[in-house]
Design a protein around this motif. Structure first.
Motif, PDB file in Angstrom:
ATOM      1  N   ALA A 172       0.787  -1.235   0.000  1.00 52.17           N
ATOM      2  CA  ALA A 172       0.000   0.000   0.000  1.00 52.17           C
ATOM      3  C   ALA A 172       0.816   1.281   0.000  1.00 52.17           C
ATOM      4  CB  ALA A 172      -0.952   0.025   1.196  1.00 52.17           C
ATOM      5  N   GLN A 173       2.041   1.227   0.504  1.00 49.05           N
ATOM      6  CA  GLN A 173       2.842   2.446   0.674  1.00 49.05           C
ATOM      7  C   GLN A 173       2.075   3.473   1.502  1.00 49.05           C
ATOM      8  OE1 GLN A 173       3.933   3.629  -3.320  1.00 49.05           O
ATOM      9  NE2 GLN A 173       5.297   1.876  -3.578  1.00 49.05           N
ATOM     10  N   ALA A 174       1.360   2.992   2.496  1.00 48.03           N
ATOM     11  CA  ALA A 174       0.542   3.857   3.350  1.00 48.03           C
ATOM     12  C   ALA A 174       1.394   4.500   4.435  1.00 48.03           C
ATOM     13  CB  ALA A 174      -0.575   3.038   4.000  1.00 48.03           C
ATOM     14  N   THR A 175       0.951   5.672   4.864  1.00 55.85           N
ATOM     15  CA  THR A 175       1.576   6.328   6.013  1.00 55.85           C
ATOM     16  C   THR A 175       0.710   6.196   7.256  1.00 55.85           C
ATOM     17  OG1 THR A 175       0.585   8.448   5.409  1.00 55.85           O
ATOM     18  CG2 THR A 175       2.814   7.985   4.570  1.00 55.85           C
ATOM     19  N   GLU A 176      -0.540   5.780   7.075  1.00 58.64           N
ATOM     20  CA  GLU A 176      -1.456   5.578   8.196  1.00 58.64           C
ATOM     21  C   GLU A 176      -2.318   4.349   7.942  1.00 58.64           C
ATOM     22  OE1 GLU A 176      -3.879   8.995   8.999  1.00 58.64           O
ATOM     23  OE2 GLU A 176      -2.173  10.355   8.907  1.00 58.64           O
ATOM     24  N   VAL A 177      -2.604   3.620   9.009  1.00 60.05           N
ATOM     25  CA  VAL A 177      -3.526   2.493   8.951  1.00 60.05           C
ATOM     26  C   VAL A 177      -4.298   2.474  10.263  1.00 60.05           C
ATOM     27  CG1 VAL A 177      -1.847   0.811   9.826  1.00 60.05           C
ATOM     28  CG2 VAL A 177      -3.779   0.030   8.457  1.00 60.05           C
ATOM     29  N   SER A 178      -5.563   2.128  10.178  1.00 58.76           N
ATOM     30  CA  SER A 178      -6.356   2.009  11.400  1.00 58.76           C
ATOM     31  C   SER A 178      -7.116   0.695  11.354  1.00 58.76           C
ATOM     32  CB  SER A 178      -7.328   3.186  11.562  1.00 58.76           C
ATOM     33  OG  SER A 178      -8.275   3.168  10.527  1.00 58.76           O
ATOM     34  N   ALA A 179      -7.337   0.136  12.528  1.00 56.04           N
ATOM     35  CA  ALA A 179      -8.091  -1.110  12.637  1.00 56.04           C
ATOM     36  C   ALA A 179      -8.995  -1.001  13.850  1.00 56.04           C
ATOM     37  CB  ALA A 179      -7.147  -2.295  12.776  1.00 56.04           C
ATOM     38  N   SER A 180     -10.221  -1.499  13.704  1.00 53.27           N
ATOM     39  CA  SER A 180     -11.149  -1.461  14.833  1.00 53.27           C
ATOM     40  C   SER A 180     -12.032  -2.694  14.817  1.00 53.27           C
ATOM     41  CB  SER A 180     -12.013  -0.200  14.790  1.00 53.27           C
ATOM     42  OG  SER A 180     -12.861  -0.218  13.664  1.00 53.27           O
ATOM     43  N   ILE A 181     -12.531  -3.022  15.986  1.00 59.04           N
ATOM     44  CA  ILE A 181     -13.474  -4.127  16.150  1.00 59.04           C
ATOM     45  C   ILE A 181     -14.635  -3.592  16.975  1.00 59.04           C
ATOM     46  CG2 ILE A 181     -13.851  -6.458  17.028  1.00 59.04           C
ATOM     47  CD1 ILE A 181     -10.781  -6.817  16.937  1.00 59.04           C
ATOM     48  N   THR A 182     -15.847  -3.753  16.453  1.00 53.07           N
ATOM     49  CA  THR A 182     -17.043  -3.344  17.182  1.00 53.07           C
ATOM     50  C   THR A 182     -18.079  -4.464  17.107  1.00 53.07           C
ATOM     51  OG1 THR A 182     -17.974  -2.254  15.235  1.00 53.07           O
ATOM     52  CG2 THR A 182     -16.691  -0.871  16.733  1.00 53.07           C
ATOM     53  N   SER A 183     -19.132  -4.301  17.854  1.00 58.36           N
ATOM     54  CA  SER A 183     -20.231  -5.256  17.830  1.00 58.36           C
ATOM     55  C   SER A 183     -21.488  -4.524  17.391  1.00 58.36           C
ATOM     56  CB  SER A 183     -20.420  -5.853  19.225  1.00 58.36           C
ATOM     57  OG  SER A 183     -21.506  -6.722  19.247  1.00 58.36           O
ATOM     58  N   GLN A 184     -22.182  -5.093  16.382  1.00 55.69           N
ATOM     59  CA  GLN A 184     -23.414  -4.490  15.868  1.00 55.69           C
ATOM     60  C   GLN A 184     -24.386  -5.598  15.477  1.00 55.69           C
ATOM     61  OE1 GLN A 184     -22.374  -2.202  12.426  1.00 55.69           O
ATOM     62  NE2 GLN A 184     -21.325  -0.610  13.578  1.00 55.69           N
ATOM     63  N   ASN A 185     -25.580  -5.558  16.004  1.00 60.94           N
ATOM     64  CA  ASN A 185     -26.648  -6.478  15.585  1.00 60.94           C
ATOM     65  C   ASN A 185     -26.192  -7.938  15.495  1.00 60.94           C
ATOM     66  OD1 ASN A 185     -28.331  -4.206  15.269  1.00 60.94           O
ATOM     67  ND2 ASN A 185     -27.571  -3.907  13.194  1.00 60.94           N
ATOM     68  N   ASN A 186     -25.647  -8.449  16.577  1.00 62.92           N
ATOM     69  CA  ASN A 186     -25.193  -9.843  16.649  1.00 62.92           C
ATOM     70  C   ASN A 186     -24.083 -10.181  15.663  1.00 62.92           C
ATOM     71  OD1 ASN A 186     -26.998 -10.516  18.751  1.00 62.92           O
ATOM     72  ND2 ASN A 186     -28.641 -10.762  17.251  1.00 62.92           N
ATOM     73  N   HIS A 187     -23.298  -9.203  15.303  1.00 61.27           N
ATOM     74  CA  HIS A 187     -22.131  -9.402  14.439  1.00 61.27           C
ATOM     75  C   HIS A 187     -20.934  -8.660  15.038  1.00 61.27           C
ATOM     76  CE1 HIS A 187     -25.211 -10.408  11.465  1.00 61.27           C
ATOM     77  NE2 HIS A 187     -24.244 -11.020  10.785  1.00 61.27           N
ATOM     78  N   PHE A 188     -19.771  -9.244  14.857  1.00 62.46           N
ATOM     79  CA  PHE A 188     -18.544  -8.484  15.071  1.00 62.46           C
ATOM     80  C   PHE A 188     -18.245  -7.793  13.758  1.00 62.46           C
ATOM     81  CE2 PHE A 188     -17.434 -11.735  18.390  1.00 62.46           C
ATOM     82  CZ  PHE A 188     -17.471 -10.849  19.454  1.00 62.46           C
ATOM     83  N   VAL A 189     -17.876  -6.531  13.824  1.00 64.21           N
ATOM     84  CA  VAL A 189     -17.543  -5.768  12.630  1.00 64.21           C
ATOM     85  C   VAL A 189     -16.086  -5.331  12.746  1.00 64.21           C
ATOM     86  CG1 VAL A 189     -18.070  -3.760  11.208  1.00 64.21           C
ATOM     87  CG2 VAL A 189     -19.916  -4.960  12.406  1.00 64.21           C
ATOM     88  N   PHE A 190     -15.298  -5.758  11.778  1.00 71.85           N
ATOM     89  CA  PHE A 190     -13.881  -5.428  11.731  1.00 71.85           C
ATOM     90  C   PHE A 190     -13.675  -4.435  10.603  1.00 71.85           C
ATOM     91  CE2 PHE A 190     -14.467  -9.690  13.271  1.00 71.85           C
ATOM     92  CZ  PHE A 190     -13.622  -9.774  14.352  1.00 71.85           C
TER      93      PHE A 190
END
Length: 90
Positions: free
Chosen positions: A20-38
């Motif tokens: 990617a040649q990225a200078t920033e990356v973010s990652a998150s994990i949440t819970s919504q409507n009986n699903h984990f959302v990554f």
């Protein structure tokens, strides 16, 4: 399921570092409507998603997601970075 989730994150973050040649990356994990959302997002060079689905990197991610009955959305384009959203039932 835990190992598959770990491998998905590992593969996605490895792709950011390798390609990617990225200078920033973010990652998150949440819970919504009986699903984990990554959510994994970077500000890198992006890619044509139509062509990328034939690459082993994307195939590995999508196959792992299917194995655990999840769904994925990959949004990317040249010079726009990449966002991967993964929903997995709890």
């Amino acid at each position: 399921q835990t190992i598959a989730i770990f491998r998905i994150f590992q593969e996605a973050l490895t792709n950011v570092v390798r390609h990617a040649q990225a200078t920033e990356v973010s990652a998150s994990i949440t819970s919504q409507n009986n699903h984990f959302v990554f959510l994994i997002s970077d500000n890198g060079k992006g890619f044509d998603t139509n062509k990328a689905y034939s690459s082993n990197d994307i195939k590995n991610i999508t196959n792992r997601i299917k194995e655990i009955q999840g769904k994925a959305e990959i949004i990317s384009g040249p010079n726009t970075g990449t966002t991967i959203t993964i929903k997995i039932p709890v």
